[in-house]
Design an enzyme around this catalytic site. Structure first.
Site, PDB file in Angstrom:
ATOM      1  N   ARG A 174       7.059  -5.110   3.525  1.00 23.17           N
ATOM      2  CA  ARG A 174       6.043  -5.989   3.172  1.00 23.17           C
ATOM      3  C   ARG A 174       5.650  -5.709   1.732  1.00 23.17           C
ATOM      4  NH1 ARG A 174      -0.033  -4.790   5.877  1.00 23.17           N
ATOM      5  NH2 ARG A 174       0.289  -2.836   4.828  1.00 23.17           N
ATOM      6  N   ASP A 207      -8.069  -5.720   7.494  1.00 20.19           N
ATOM      7  CA  ASP A 207      -8.540  -6.637   6.897  1.00 20.19           C
ATOM      8  C   ASP A 207      -9.142  -7.964   7.223  1.00 20.19           C
ATOM      9  OD1 ASP A 207      -8.003  -5.570   4.013  1.00 20.19           O
ATOM     10  OD2 ASP A 207      -5.819  -5.916   4.256  1.00 20.19           O
ATOM     11  N   GLU A 249      -4.785 -11.933   7.810  1.00 18.54           N
ATOM     12  CA  GLU A 249      -5.616 -10.868   7.728  1.00 18.54           C
ATOM     13  C   GLU A 249      -7.057 -11.158   7.002  1.00 18.54           C
ATOM     14  OE1 GLU A 249      -3.683  -7.705   5.603  1.00 18.54           O
ATOM     15  OE2 GLU A 249      -2.849  -9.244   4.139  1.00 18.54           O
ATOM     16  N   ASP A 290      18.708  -8.785  -0.235  1.00 12.38           N
ATOM     17  CA  ASP A 290      19.984  -8.335  -0.720  1.00 12.38           C
ATOM     18  C   ASP A 290      20.444  -6.976  -0.252  1.00 12.38           C
ATOM     19  OD1 ASP A 290      20.336 -10.987  -1.639  1.00 12.38           O
ATOM     20  OD2 ASP A 290      20.203 -10.529  -3.774  1.00 12.38           O
ATOM     21  N   HIS A 344       0.935  -1.336  -0.013  1.00  9.27           N
ATOM     22  CA  HIS A 344      -0.066   0.081  -0.025  1.00  9.27           C
ATOM     23  C   HIS A 344       1.058   1.194   0.007  1.00  9.27           C
ATOM     24  CE1 HIS A 344      -3.532  -2.314   0.746  1.00  9.27           C
ATOM     25  NE2 HIS A 344      -2.893  -3.039   2.001  1.00  9.27           N
TER      26      HIS A 344
END
Length: 248
Positions: free
Chosen positions: A64, A166, A140, A78, A39
């Protein structure tokens, strides 16, 4: 606040592509961040740069992702991510895919080729990397709650992070955090119990610090997501403008 509450790490969700926001959050006392590629406006290149604003040893340099994409997850790791949060995990198969993308062989299928040198110390680089990186499944949805034992039983899953908004929507409720009763609150307690049973850590997104402190005691949080950068800006901006207009 008790000593137990004070020791629970707090992470800020960062949705703007800014190294300065990351640095400011850590300087303000946050223990880490969740750089949010799901988001907001943070793209992969920006996220990799933002990770360089975090000290290399910080265990809560989380990102995320929008989906279980091996290429994107590999680049984030990495670049220094110490945790990958995979959204809306509802099956053991999805959990295994996250493990495969985040862990080196033999546990997973992550490719060896770090762009940020000496990320992991020790004689066995792959084993050190697997120990250093947290594979975080985000539950969620009601389906994820029902499959919690299968998801958390996957070898290589290190943590479960609950997305309450959610989760609420999946129960037919308004999409907001900080539930004190009802199916979302019950699910949080249930997931905390299942996390302990499977030996994985447990985190929860909260918007209110007082609510988060209560959840530390009620559900036994190991870390808490606390606030979102854009919401902080909006809240402070509204209060500032209202104060000006009220004083004029």
């Amino acid at each position: 606040m008790s000593a137990q509450e004070a020791l629970v790490p707090a992470l800020l969700h960062v949705t703007t592509p800014s190294m300065a926001v990351v640095e400011s959050a850590l300087d303000a006392g946050y223990d880490g961040v969740v750089i949010d590629l799901q988001h907001g406006e943070v793209g992969l290149d920006a996220a990799c740069r933002m990770l360089r604003a975090i000290p290399r040893g910080n265990a809560y340099a989380f990102a995320r992702v929008a989906s279980i994409d091996f290429g994107a997850i590999g680049r984030l790791l990495d670049s220094g991510a110490r945790g990958i949060v995979a959204p809306t995990v509802e099956t053991a198969g999805q959990a295994r895919a996250v493990v495969s993308a985040t862990k080196y062989p033999p546990l997973g299928g992550r490719s060896l080729g770090p762009s940020r040198p000496a990320l992991y110390g020790g004689e066995d680089y792959c084993a050190a990397g697997n120990a250093a990186v947290a594979t975080v499944v985000q539950i969620e949805s009601a389906a994820g709650v029902e499959a919690a034992d299968e998801i958390l039983g996957v070898d290589g899953v290190d943590s479960v992070y609950v997305g309450p908004a959610d989760l609420a929507v999946s129960y037919g409720l308004p999409g907001r955090p900080d539930w004190t009763s009802g199916p979302v609150a019950d699910a949080v307690v249930h997931l905390a119990e299942r996390a302990r049973a499977h030996g994985v850590t447990f985190g929860l997104y909260c918007s209110d610090p007082a609510f988060a402190a209560g959840q530390v005691l009620r559900a036994g949080l190991d870390y808490v997501g606390l606030g979102i950068d854009l919401m902080f800006i909006g809240r402070h901006a509204r209060a500032t403008v209202a104060a000006l207009k009220g004083a004029s």
